[in-house]
Design an enzyme around this catalytic site. Structure first.
Site, PDB file in Angstrom:
ATOM      1  N   LYS A  18       9.802 -11.103  27.411  1.00  0.00           N
ATOM      2  CA  LYS A  18       9.945 -10.325  26.175  1.00  0.00           C
ATOM      3  C   LYS A  18      10.023  -8.826  26.449  1.00  0.00           C
ATOM      4  CE  LYS A  18       7.385 -13.956  23.768  1.00  0.00           C
ATOM      5  NZ  LYS A  18       6.100 -14.345  23.129  1.00  0.00           N
ATOM      6  N   GLU A  24       0.822  -1.204   0.000  1.00  0.00           N
ATOM      7  CA  GLU A  24       0.000   0.000   0.000  1.00  0.00           C
ATOM      8  C   GLU A  24       0.860   1.260   0.000  1.00  0.00           C
ATOM      9  OE1 GLU A  24      -2.929  -0.451   3.059  1.00  0.00           O
ATOM     10  OE2 GLU A  24      -3.781  -2.233   2.114  1.00  0.00           O
ATOM     11  N   HIS A  41       4.555  -8.979  17.677  1.00  0.00           N
ATOM     12  CA  HIS A  41       5.176 -10.151  18.289  1.00  0.00           C
ATOM     13  C   HIS A  41       6.593 -10.349  17.805  1.00  0.00           C
ATOM     14  CE1 HIS A  41       5.818 -14.532  19.184  1.00  0.00           C
ATOM     15  NE2 HIS A  41       5.466 -14.041  20.339  1.00  0.00           N
TER      16      HIS A  41
END
Length: 322
Positions: free
Chosen positions: A294, A105, A253
């Protein structure tokens, strides 16, 4: 009066809270935009979350953190594309992780704009007219006809000397081929910001790569592991890392997962409408990422703004990066 029932209704309290008073912007005297943003800290609800996000984004810069920006394709579909390009142009972003739709896009918009539409549309009629709907944004199908022609010419050069390439090389060389100052890929190429796209085939790029390989060269391929290794090692080499995740899914993620190798990200800001109750990664708040290692576990190093990004991301950028 029944004393027991009165205690239930008006229990009273002995503790005096030492937190700030709830108070919003008064709109008295001359208007000051940054004072308005500062007032969000004591407005409550998601305004206060946004104030926290602005503060954490400032902390990232003060700590000279390597800043990762992650975004899904709808961010590029919208007018936030120009803001992402601006952040890269002004040197605030060190790593960009996005989706395949974000790449395609961005390329389309360098030549053909998306158009404002409406939410309540006759979908069958749009299909007959060759118009694709993204929320209240319309994308005529001729944009994708043009994209296919553009990419076929690009593929000829991209695979001319090497038949196996990486997504970061794809994004970089695409950026070099574009001529639009508002292009995210152009700005990333000019300022040497790597653009990672771990799900490169999950949009028109994948379709056109499939057709191109069928028709031109069965040996061409896109490999992922080199990029993954580069992303992990870049995080491990960084003294401090900060994540700004605009939207969820694979980009978010990928950023937190690769920071796991260095013991977690030092700072994190999520802008999300994902729901935690379904157990999905998209709905997972930053404190869940702490449980996985994380994101590092500190009291003030992460927050989540539960809001739609076109409403709050420009305010975050205005408050933290201008």
């Amino acid at each position: 009066m029944d004393e027991d029932s009165h205690e239930q209704v008006v229990p009273g309290s002995d503790e005096e809270l030492n937190t700030p008073d709830v108070q919003g912007y008064e709109f008295r005297g001359e208007f000051d935009f940054h004072d308005l943003l500062d007032s969000y800290a004591t407005t409550g609800f998601q305004a206060t979350q946004l104030a926290e996000a602005i503060d954490i984004a400032k902390q990232m810069q003060e700590a000279n953190a390597t800043i990762y920006l992650t975004c899904t394709s709808n961010i590029i579909s919208s007018g936030l594309r120009e803001i992402v390009a601006s952040l890269i142009r002004r040197g605030y972003i060190d790593v960009l992780i996005t989706t395949s739709g974000g790449l395609t896009e961005d390329v389309i918009k360098t030549a053909h704009p998306f158009k404002m539409g409406e939410w309540d549309a006759d979908e069958a009629a749009l299909r007959e007219r060759g118009i694709n709907r993204l929320g209240n944004i319309f994308v005529p199908s001729d944009r994708y006809v043009w994209l296919e022609e553009f990419l076929y010419e690009f593929f000829d050069e991209f695979f001319a000397e090497e038949s196996v390439r990486t997504p970061t090389a794809f994004a970089y060389e695409l950026g070099e081929a574009l001529d639009d100052e508002n292009s995210v890929l152009k700005q990333a190429a000019e300022h040497e910001v790597p653009v990672y796209c771990p799900a490169l085939t999950d949009a028109e790029v994948g379709n056109f790569l499939y057709y191109y390989r069928q028709q031109h060269d069965a040996k061409i391929d896109i490999k992922l592991l080199d990029d993954y290794e580069r992303l992990i090692e870049g995080g491990m080499d960084a003294d401090t890392t900060g994540l700004i995740a605009v939207g969820d899914g694979v980009p978010k993620h990928h950023a937190i997962m690769t920071n796991l190798f260095r013991g977690g990200a030092d700072y994190a800001v999520y802008i999300s409408t994902g729901m935690e109750g379904d157990g999905s990664l998209s709905g997972a708040p930053p404190n869940e990422a702490v449980s996985w290692g994380k994101i590092k576990a500190e009291e003030t190093n992460y927050t989540q703004v539960q809001a739609e990004a076109t409403l709050v991301f420009p305010l975050l950028v205005a408050g933290a990066f201008s």
